[in-house]
Design a protein around this motif. Structure first.
Motif, short mmCIF file in Angstrom:
data_model
loop_
_atom_site.label_atom_id
_atom_site.label_comp_id
_atom_site.label_asym_id
_atom_site.label_seq_id
_atom_site.Cartn_x
_atom_site.Cartn_y
_atom_site.Cartn_z
N TYR A 97 11.09 -0.10 -58.98
CA TYR A 97 10.48 0.85 -59.91
C TYR A 97 10.76 2.29 -59.45
N VAL A 98 10.62 2.51 -58.14
CA VAL A 98 10.89 3.85 -57.59
C VAL A 98 12.39 4.18 -57.75
N GLN B 95 5.77 5.20 -47.76
CA GLN B 95 6.64 6.17 -48.44
C GLN B 95 6.77 5.82 -49.93
N LEU B 96 6.95 4.53 -50.18
CA LEU B 96 7.08 4.09 -51.58
C LEU B 96 5.81 4.43 -52.36
N ASN C 249 3.21 7.65 -56.59
CA ASN C 249 2.31 8.72 -57.07
C ASN C 249 3.10 9.90 -57.62
N LYS C 250 4.13 10.29 -56.87
CA LYS C 250 4.94 11.44 -57.30
C LYS C 250 5.51 11.22 -58.70
N PRO D 131 4.46 -5.64 -52.97
CA PRO D 131 5.14 -4.42 -52.47
C PRO D 131 6.66 -4.55 -52.45
N LYS D 132 7.14 -5.80 -52.36
CA LYS D 132 8.58 -6.06 -52.32
C LYS D 132 9.32 -5.53 -53.55
#
Ligand SMILES: [Fe+2]
Ligand SMILES: [Fe+2]
Length: 189
Positions: A86-87, A60-61, A66-67, A80-81
């Motif tokens: 950032y998101v 999902q992240l 990308n979004k 990935p942690k």
């Protein structure tokens, strides 16, 4: 959105234990902000939003990365942690209509820390790690450092984080090393 509106929104979307964590971080950050005469409302909001993306899976992240057209470098792709930070900053803009750069930076860099963090960002970084449920950490000495010299509290927490990453043979983000170096160089130890 104001603090209460954000709280109501997060209550609906976050897992219960995560929501409780962000409330504790917000309260700890508020306490430190008052002592240092920082904009309390903004800090409380940053504390509340900092982990808004933490409950998402890495898949999902990835699609949110990308979004929001977040560009990750090679190192960041291997940690990935930290993606949720950032998101989370992009969601703060997009969903919670936050445009205060200090709040956004506090969220964006709460995981790695960064030399770009001002006092508010440092408070969030620290509050995230010493909120009352983080039992593994010796908080008494840290609280003394927070009142006496917040950069030293930051250094102590950065060292703990780096020791953990080394022990686990995990990738270290250069931002974490850079901010640690800066604190030490500025002190001229
Ligand atoms: Fe986080
Ligand atoms: Fe957190």
């Amino acid at each position: 959105m104001d603090f209460e509106q954000i709280q109501n929104e997060l209550k609906k979307t976050m897992k219960k234990n995560r929501y409780q964590h962000v409330c504790r971080v917000s309260a700890v950050a508020e306490q430190i902000a008052e002592y240092y005469h920082l904009p309390v409302e903004n800090i409380k909001i940053a504390g509340l939003i900092h982990d808004c993306a933490k409950d998402y899976t890495f898949a999902q992240l990835n699609s949110l990365i990308n979004k929001y057209k977040i560009s990750l470098n090679e190192v960041e792709r291997h940690i990935p942690k930290i993606w949720h930070a950032y998101v989370g900053a992009e969601m703060a803009k997009d969903i919670f209509q936050i445009d205060n750069q200090e709040i956004l930076d506090a969220i964006r860099y709460h995981s790695t820390a960064s030399v770009r963090l001002g006092l508010m960002g440092k408070v969030i970084y620290i509050a995230d790690k010493i909120e009352p449920n983080r039992k593994s950490i010796k908080t008494k000495e840290l609280w003394q450092l927070i009142w006496k010299d917040i950069d030293m509290a930051m250094l102590e927490l950065l060292d703990r984080e780096l020791r953990y990453l080394i022990l686990k043979k995990l990738v270290i983000h250069p931002d974490t090393l850079e901010v640690r170096n800066k604190i030490i160089i500025d002190r001229d130890f």
